[in-house]
Enzyme design. Structure first.
Site, PDB file in Angstrom:
ATOM      1  N   PRO A 143       0.690  -0.724   0.182  1.00  0.00           N
ATOM      2  CA  PRO A 143      -0.176  -0.346  -0.038  1.00  0.00           C
ATOM      3  C   PRO A 143       0.801   0.932   0.207  1.00  0.00           C
ATOM      4  O   PRO A 143       1.235   1.541   0.653  1.00  0.00           O
ATOM      5  CB  PRO A 143      -0.748  -0.156   1.385  1.00  0.00           C
ATOM      6  N   GLU A 144       0.796   2.070  -1.058  1.00  0.00           N
ATOM      7  CA  GLU A 144       1.077   3.539  -1.040  1.00  0.00           C
ATOM      8  C   GLU A 144      -0.348   4.266  -0.704  1.00  0.00           C
ATOM      9  O   GLU A 144      -1.057   3.960  -0.293  1.00  0.00           O
ATOM     10  CB  GLU A 144       2.125   3.433  -2.126  1.00  0.00           C
TER      11      GLU A 144
END
Length: 285
Positions: free
Chosen positions: A2-3
């Site tokens: 997850p960015e």
DNA sequence: TAAATCCTGTCA
DNA sequence: TGACAGGATTTA
């Protein structure tokens, strides 16, 4: 996994099911996931608290609770954080490490196969969590200006790809979006940050905002693990121009996308659109 | 500045 | 069986 766009999507999709609800019970299956506070501190203090708001800072989720508490959640590489209306038949999936039972009978589920994530409870995460304290500005907010980017690039050393991954420079960019941003800006990932011309710095600044906004608009990138706060995968993987596309033709010039290793991470780029010599001053790094 | 580290899962 | 995976911190 997850960015910034993925974490933001989780935040938005979980909020309607969580905000206004009260945490009735918490179950920690894997104590190691609680880092930065004692487990008993978390379990003792979180019960009965209402979730007032959910914020995001970089790749962190911040669940603001009543009485001044904040539940800090980081998804690491493979973490999922989602709302489930009820316990599924056969129980929650493997690697479900923490469960929060809400007063509507639903659950907030923290699942993380690789265990690189973290959860903790505190009162002032912006002071108590060093990763947040030291974090650079939000790239989609007003504090991250082009002047800031230019000044920081001037004083830092290292390759631009690596600098984009540095959360203390700009918050929230990870390996996928760093490559997509550099492609969008036509900048070679191994260029030194200091060598960027004013024109390139301006392009980079615009590309950071453009690509991250696109990622958010498409609700994140799902390569394998990532799902949003309701278990729904993202769509941005369909729009990736370079990441994961080694050997495929560049969408702009049809050259073969290359993969190299920069700062220990796989790095994809177009050797023609992102020519190493473009606007180059002199030095290497 | 780079490499090793924390983990499990998947793919070639 | 080995290489690699969206992250971040610690170490050499």
């Amino acid at each position: 996994m997850p960015e910034l766009p993925e974490v933001e999507t989780v935040r938005r999709s979980i909020a309607p099911h969580a905000v206004g609800r009260t945490i009735e019970r918490v179950k920690v299956n894997l104590p190691g996931m609680v880092k930065g506070c004692e487990i008993t501190y978390l379990t003792d203090n979180i019960i009965g608290k209402e979730i007032k708001r959910i914020d995001r800072r970089g790749k962190f989720l911040l669940l603001r609770l009543s009485q001044g508490y904040t539940l800090v959640v980081h998804l690491g590489m493979s973490g999922r954080f989602y709302y489930a209306g009820e316990e599924p038949y056969g129980g929650f999936p493997k690697h479900t490490h923490v469960l929060f039972l809400l007063n509507d009978g639903g659950f907030l589920v923290y699942n993380d196969p690789r265990r690189f994530g973290r959860i903790n409870l505190c009162r002032q995460p912006e002071k108590e969590v060093s990763a947040i304290r030291l974090m650079g500005p939000e790239p989609l907010g007003n504090s991250c200006t082009m002047d800031y980017l230019r000044d920081e690039l001037k004083k830092r050393r290292g390759k631009i790809k690596q600098l984009l991954l540095d959360q203390n420079l700009i918050a929230g960019i990870g390996n996928i979006y760093a490559d997509e941003i550099l492609f969008d800006a036509c900048i070679h990932p191994e260029r030194s940050g200091q060598s960027l011309t004013p024109l390139e710095t301006a392009r980079l600044f615009q590309s950071i905002r453009r690509v991250l906004n696109q990622g958010v608009r498409h609700r994140g990138t799902t390569i394998s693990d990532y799902v949003d706060g309701r278990g729904v995968p993202g769509e941005f993987q369909k729009h990736l121009k370079v990441y994961g596309r080694e050997g495929e033709p560049c969408s702009v010039c049809a050259s073969e996308i290359q993969r190299i290793r920069v700062a220990g991470r796989s790095t994809y780029f177009c050797p023609v659109c992102q020519c190493l010599e473009q606007g180059k001053g002199s030095e290497g790094d």
